[in-house]
Design a protein around this motif. Sequence first.
Motif, PDB file in Angstrom:
ATOM      1  N   MET A  43       0.708  -1.216  -0.018  1.00  0.00           N
ATOM      2  CA  MET A  43       0.009  -0.096   0.098  1.00  0.00           C
ATOM      3  C   MET A  43       0.779   1.277   0.060  1.00  0.00           C
ATOM      4  O   MET A  43       1.583   1.172   0.847  1.00  0.00           O
ATOM      5  CB  MET A  43      -0.815  -0.168   1.331  1.00  0.00           C
ATOM      6  CG  MET A  43      -2.282  -0.108   0.934  1.00  0.00           C
ATOM      7  SD  MET A  43      -3.298   0.063   2.631  1.00  0.00           S
ATOM      8  CE  MET A  43      -3.310  -1.684   2.857  1.00  0.00           C
TER       9      MET A  43
ATOM     10  N   LYS B  39       8.804   7.865   9.895  1.00  0.00           N
ATOM     11  CA  LYS B  39       8.272   6.580  10.400  1.00  0.00           C
ATOM     12  C   LYS B  39       7.674   6.610  11.560  1.00  0.00           C
ATOM     13  O   LYS B  39       6.838   6.141  12.349  1.00  0.00           O
ATOM     14  CB  LYS B  39       9.256   5.223  10.529  1.00  0.00           C
ATOM     15  CG  LYS B  39       9.786   4.734   9.177  1.00  0.00           C
ATOM     16  CD  LYS B  39      10.513   3.620   9.238  1.00  0.00           C
ATOM     17  CE  LYS B  39      10.812   2.872   7.976  1.00  0.00           C
ATOM     18  NZ  LYS B  39      12.088   2.391   7.982  1.00  0.00           N
TER      19      LYS B  39
ATOM     20  N   PHE C 241      -4.556  16.521  -5.497  1.00  0.00           N
ATOM     21  CA  PHE C 241      -4.072  15.152  -5.116  1.00  0.00           C
ATOM     22  C   PHE C 241      -5.452  14.458  -4.544  1.00  0.00           C
ATOM     23  O   PHE C 241      -5.731  13.440  -5.008  1.00  0.00           O
ATOM     24  CB  PHE C 241      -2.986  15.387  -3.888  1.00  0.00           C
ATOM     25  CG  PHE C 241      -2.356  14.007  -3.879  1.00  0.00           C
ATOM     26  CD1 PHE C 241      -1.519  13.531  -4.880  1.00  0.00           C
ATOM     27  CD2 PHE C 241      -2.281  13.293  -2.711  1.00  0.00           C
ATOM     28  CE1 PHE C 241      -0.828  12.338  -4.866  1.00  0.00           C
ATOM     29  CE2 PHE C 241      -1.649  12.125  -2.662  1.00  0.00           C
ATOM     30  CZ  PHE C 241      -0.727  11.913  -3.662  1.00  0.00           C
TER      31      PHE C 241
ATOM     32  N   ASN D  38      -6.541  10.732  -3.957  1.00  0.00           N
ATOM     33  CA  ASN D  38      -5.236  10.091  -3.372  1.00  0.00           C
ATOM     34  C   ASN D  38      -5.232  10.699  -1.953  1.00  0.00           C
ATOM     35  O   ASN D  38      -6.114  11.523  -1.587  1.00  0.00           O
ATOM     36  CB  ASN D  38      -4.089  10.777  -3.871  1.00  0.00           C
ATOM     37  CG  ASN D  38      -4.000  10.433  -5.133  1.00  0.00           C
ATOM     38  OD1 ASN D  38      -3.754   8.985  -5.579  1.00  0.00           O
ATOM     39  ND2 ASN D  38      -3.948  11.188  -6.298  1.00  0.00           N
TER      40      ASN D  38
ATOM     41  N   ASN E   9       1.783   8.544   0.942  1.00  0.00           N
ATOM     42  CA  ASN E   9       2.272   9.569   0.303  1.00  0.00           C
ATOM     43  C   ASN E   9       2.798  10.657   1.097  1.00  0.00           C
ATOM     44  O   ASN E   9       2.152  11.344   2.250  1.00  0.00           O
ATOM     45  CB  ASN E   9       0.960  10.102  -0.686  1.00  0.00           C
ATOM     46  CG  ASN E   9       0.695   9.076  -1.498  1.00  0.00           C
ATOM     47  OD1 ASN E   9       1.358   8.402  -2.229  1.00  0.00           O
ATOM     48  ND2 ASN E   9      -0.787   8.796  -1.489  1.00  0.00           N
TER      49      ASN E   9
ATOM     50  N   GLU F  24       5.753   7.445  -1.612  1.00  0.00           N
ATOM     51  CA  GLU F  24       5.784   8.246  -2.740  1.00  0.00           C
ATOM     52  C   GLU F  24       5.722   9.625  -2.243  1.00  0.00           C
ATOM     53  O   GLU F  24       5.226  10.095  -1.358  1.00  0.00           O
ATOM     54  CB  GLU F  24       4.231   8.113  -3.343  1.00  0.00           C
ATOM     55  CG  GLU F  24       4.054   6.336  -3.837  1.00  0.00           C
ATOM     56  CD  GLU F  24       4.767   6.344  -5.230  1.00  0.00           C
ATOM     57  OE1 GLU F  24       5.295   7.226  -5.883  1.00  0.00           O
ATOM     58  OE2 GLU F  24       4.931   5.246  -5.723  1.00  0.00           O
ATOM     59  N   VAL F  25       6.766  10.346  -2.743  1.00  0.00           N
ATOM     60  CA  VAL F  25       6.814  11.773  -2.413  1.00  0.00           C
ATOM     61  C   VAL F  25       6.255  12.751  -3.678  1.00  0.00           C
ATOM     62  O   VAL F  25       6.878  12.490  -4.611  1.00  0.00           O
ATOM     63  CB  VAL F  25       8.283  12.134  -1.976  1.00  0.00           C
ATOM     64  CG1 VAL F  25       8.327  13.481  -1.612  1.00  0.00           C
ATOM     65  CG2 VAL F  25       8.964  11.160  -1.116  1.00  0.00           C
TER      66      VAL F  25
ATOM     67  N   ILE G  15       4.247   8.561  10.611  1.00  0.00           N
ATOM     68  CA  ILE G  15       3.328   8.188   9.763  1.00  0.00           C
ATOM     69  C   ILE G  15       2.542   7.079  10.143  1.00  0.00           C
ATOM     70  O   ILE G  15       3.040   6.100  10.863  1.00  0.00           O
ATOM     71  CB  ILE G  15       3.895   7.857   8.382  1.00  0.00           C
ATOM     72  CG1 ILE G  15       4.729   9.135   7.648  1.00  0.00           C
ATOM     73  CG2 ILE G  15       3.182   6.960   7.311  1.00  0.00           C
ATOM     74  CD1 ILE G  15       5.231   8.813   6.417  1.00  0.00           C
TER      75      ILE G  15
ATOM     76  N   ARG H  98      -1.694  21.719  -4.688  1.00  0.00           N
ATOM     77  CA  ARG H  98      -1.335  20.471  -4.667  1.00  0.00           C
ATOM     78  C   ARG H  98      -2.157  19.421  -4.177  1.00  0.00           C
ATOM     79  O   ARG H  98      -2.590  18.542  -4.600  1.00  0.00           O
ATOM     80  CB  ARG H  98       0.194  20.413  -4.476  1.00  0.00           C
ATOM     81  CG  ARG H  98       1.164  19.506  -4.974  1.00  0.00           C
ATOM     82  CD  ARG H  98       1.431  19.671  -6.392  1.00  0.00           C
ATOM     83  NE  ARG H  98       1.011  18.427  -7.027  1.00  0.00           N
ATOM     84  CZ  ARG H  98       2.225  17.344  -7.370  1.00  0.00           C
ATOM     85  NH1 ARG H  98       3.132  17.635  -6.873  1.00  0.00           N
ATOM     86  NH2 ARG H  98       1.780  16.393  -7.884  1.00  0.00           N
TER      87      ARG H  98
ATOM     88  N   VAL I 153      14.634  17.640  -3.499  1.00  0.00           N
ATOM     89  CA  VAL I 153      15.209  16.245  -4.016  1.00  0.00           C
ATOM     90  C   VAL I 153      15.701  15.425  -3.097  1.00  0.00           C
ATOM     91  O   VAL I 153      15.535  14.439  -2.880  1.00  0.00           O
ATOM     92  CB  VAL I 153      16.246  16.700  -5.105  1.00  0.00           C
ATOM     93  CG1 VAL I 153      16.939  15.601  -5.508  1.00  0.00           C
ATOM     94  CG2 VAL I 153      15.653  17.408  -6.292  1.00  0.00           C
ATOM     95  N   ALA I 154      16.448  16.191  -2.037  1.00  0.00           N
ATOM     96  CA  ALA I 154      16.962  15.483  -0.846  1.00  0.00           C
ATOM     97  C   ALA I 154      15.811  14.442  -0.334  1.00  0.00           C
ATOM     98  O   ALA I 154      16.017  13.308   0.298  1.00  0.00           O
ATOM     99  CB  ALA I 154      17.637  16.169   0.284  1.00  0.00           C
TER     100      ALA I 154
ATOM    101  N   LYS J  29      12.922  13.591  -1.164  1.00  0.00           N
ATOM    102  CA  LYS J  29      12.584  12.465  -2.344  1.00  0.00           C
ATOM    103  C   LYS J  29      13.445  11.159  -2.202  1.00  0.00           C
ATOM    104  O   LYS J  29      12.787  10.086  -2.259  1.00  0.00           O
ATOM    105  CB  LYS J  29      12.594  13.153  -3.736  1.00  0.00           C
ATOM    106  CG  LYS J  29      11.153  13.932  -4.234  1.00  0.00           C
ATOM    107  CD  LYS J  29      10.991  14.031  -5.472  1.00  0.00           C
ATOM    108  CE  LYS J  29       9.644  14.969  -5.648  1.00  0.00           C
ATOM    109  NZ  LYS J  29       9.514  15.350  -7.034  1.00  0.00           N
ATOM    110  N   MET J  30      14.844  11.648  -2.268  1.00  0.00           N
ATOM    111  CA  MET J  30      15.506  10.550  -2.225  1.00  0.00           C
ATOM    112  C   MET J  30      15.792   9.759  -1.123  1.00  0.00           C
ATOM    113  O   MET J  30      15.831   8.763  -1.020  1.00  0.00           O
ATOM    114  CB  MET J  30      16.837  11.013  -2.565  1.00  0.00           C
ATOM    115  CG  MET J  30      17.094  11.590  -4.209  1.00  0.00           C
ATOM    116  SD  MET J  30      18.729  11.657  -4.556  1.00  0.00           S
ATOM    117  CE  MET J  30      18.510  12.136  -6.167  1.00  0.00           C
TER     118      MET J  30
END
Lengths: 689, 125
Positions: free
Chosen positions: B1, B121, B44, B49, B4, B27-28, B124, B40, B16-17, B19-20
């Motif tokens: 599952m 973690k 979304f 979503n 986001n 999912e970012v 979330i 956004r 970008v940092a 996201k990586m």
Amino acid sequence: MSDIDSEMLEVFLTDAEEQLTILENELLNMEVNPDDEETIKTIFRSMHTLKGSAGFVNLTEVEGFTHKLENLLSDLRDKKLKNSPEIIEILFQSKDVINGMINAISTKGEPPDQAKINEVEKMIHDITKTVSPGEDQVEMDEEPSDEDSNKSFFRIELKFRTDVYETGTDPILLIEDLSRQCNVISTTMKIKSVPLLPSLKPFENQLSWKIIVESPKGRKPIDDVFMFAAIDNDISIEMIEEDELEVVEESRIGELLIREGYLDEAEIEEVMDKHMKIGEELVKEGKVTKKIVDTVAEKQEQIRKIQRTNTLRIDTEKLDRIIESIGEVVVVKSRIREIMERKGWMDLEEEATLTELDRYINNLQKDVMDTRMVPIKDTLLPFRRLVRDVAKKQEKEIELEILGESTELDKTITEKIKDPLKHMLRNSVDHGIESPEEREKAGKDPKGKIILEASHQNGEVLIQISDDGKGIDKEAVTKKAIERGLLEEGKVLTQEEANKMIFRAGFSTAEKITDISGRGVGMDVVKDNINSIQGEIDIRSIPGEGSTFTIHIPLTLAIIEGILISVANNRMIIPIQSVVKFLPIETEKIHRVNEEQTIEFQNAYIPVIDLSRQLGFNDGTKEMLIIVQSGKSNIALIIDEVIGKYQIVIKSLEENFKKVKYCAGATVLGDGSVALILDAKSLIRNYEH
Amino acid sequence: MNKNVLIVDDSATVRVAVKMALKKEYEVIDAKNGKDALDRIEKFYAGGNRLNLIITDINMPIMGGMEFIKEVKKNRNVKFVPILVLTTESQTNMKMEGKKAGATGWLVKPFKPEQLLDVAKKVIR
């Protein structure tokens, strides 16, 4: 360097470039309004962003330098420091230092001289020292004491706010996290304050917990679990002695039942497991049916399928190739239509399918074109620095105002107008705006103003550069033109003629080569550059009040619409923006003056040109007149026939052939034959000369 | 599952940092400032979503982090989504301010990918 690092670095470089542009523009604003709070805030933010970003790519040099600047800027922002030209100068120099550091990374240039860095750092230091001596070190979080870092027992009491869920904190999540960090001995949940179902508010928390844990690593892991929640919830973590444990353990009913021998562990677990599955529980309680729970669970699955709408950087060359391919598709489509029409008839289905194809191709073309459109902002904004520097060198005071910076046009065109615009602005500063003394003498504001404005008009982009300088001096232009042999001795130019004269090759009013305009590019070069992208340039000038240069450029160069005509059995395309009107030839309306023919059009007499003769073809049927326009001039061309409107992809002739007079290129038509594209502008220009 | 995460920061480097650091587990999606982020979020959610975490910078043009958090708290869709605030060491007071505005936690820049993942973690669901 790993892939991730180099990718990050690339992102950082683009990012930094953006921030530096903002920085520079805001610094220029600051020069005008040194105390504007918004400007200071924006500069601070941009420096802050730069610092933060540099940290991610381990550029400690940039990070350290920007950190020092950030202090200076926060002093400015908090009004601990009064802004001054000196500070602005330091900021400008700092910007250049950062620019240098970053360019060195992207190997675009030499790193800034260490001595220069030290010098600027010292200036920053000296200025900030006056406000807050020794405030260099950053505040650090208090490190929790290490007193109970050994294995020990803790009693944790959790009383969350009723609106705890709204802060994104989930007590269950914290308790789960706690159970991973420590060995949970017992958990008691107080449900006394939970109201009866009818008055229960599902989004409010009414629960509190008492948890006993054994932590192998002392207090720290527990503090870590509650580090966020502890700030605004009542959370107490207290170390207890081992002998306090038993009392607590006994308060747990399950444990008690086991100890007393009524139940065994498996039985308790079985019951607990059931409690975990909310769906089953609800079904059992008769609140919902199993079917509903199943459908909702299914929906939940579907919801998770996410949509990706991220952005992507694409090489413009790839886009060019796509556009070229679309152009080819357009041509093939026209060809299919022609083949079918040649058959003599088309049934409804064929017609509908082709129309549908047309529509999709148009959409596709529009979408791809859109991807090439960029705001003109990035092209225009750097000019502020240019004008500032040139003006400063010449000891002039000039304000550059930029309007319409969000106007969009094709990326390749933005690249091509950069140089012409740069030269024009330099010219405006060099020759347009007078020195402050002269201006004052003329009763003007000693500070000159240049307005650079971009806008969309009739499917074209319009760029205007207006200055409030001395305007074009027709006497001076006349004198110069005679000197340069462009005008006969004794003739006097009108204002209009003088305006046009400055675009003539070989004419340059630059008295001397200044160190800014370098080789002193003439306006003729500017005009050629603009013409080469199908653009036009015009000037309007009022002596003593200033000049306005207007540039018309097409939105894009990739695909154009044109009118297909026929001249003495040759087919040619005239770009649609050049075409004003078609008329059947009525010989009585064409007047002959000496060797030239004219026709009245919109209350003016315009020249009539026999296109077949002009291009060296045989005579054709000569049935139509087509009026074409370039800038403010119109001419009428005698042609044989107007065939229709076409979308065409321009193919440059010069790649394979030499330049053909009056031709802007060629294109392939639907039937596969080649047609030349008529360059109405060069025709008109030739006629005017 | 899929879970986001939305990162809101005016620095592409930070986006970008993030996201990586998170891409293996989540999912970012990203936004450049508070206002951009609200748009956004709307799109979304309109696409069916859901977000599981929002990470936001404080100092951003157009709409800064504090105002953005307040807007999120008014938005029915994302009201309960945990929010992490990105701060720097020199902005310790921002942690409190952020909490007051309704943030769940914070993260000090620059962070290591593992640090971010750990903190994510933690909050979330």
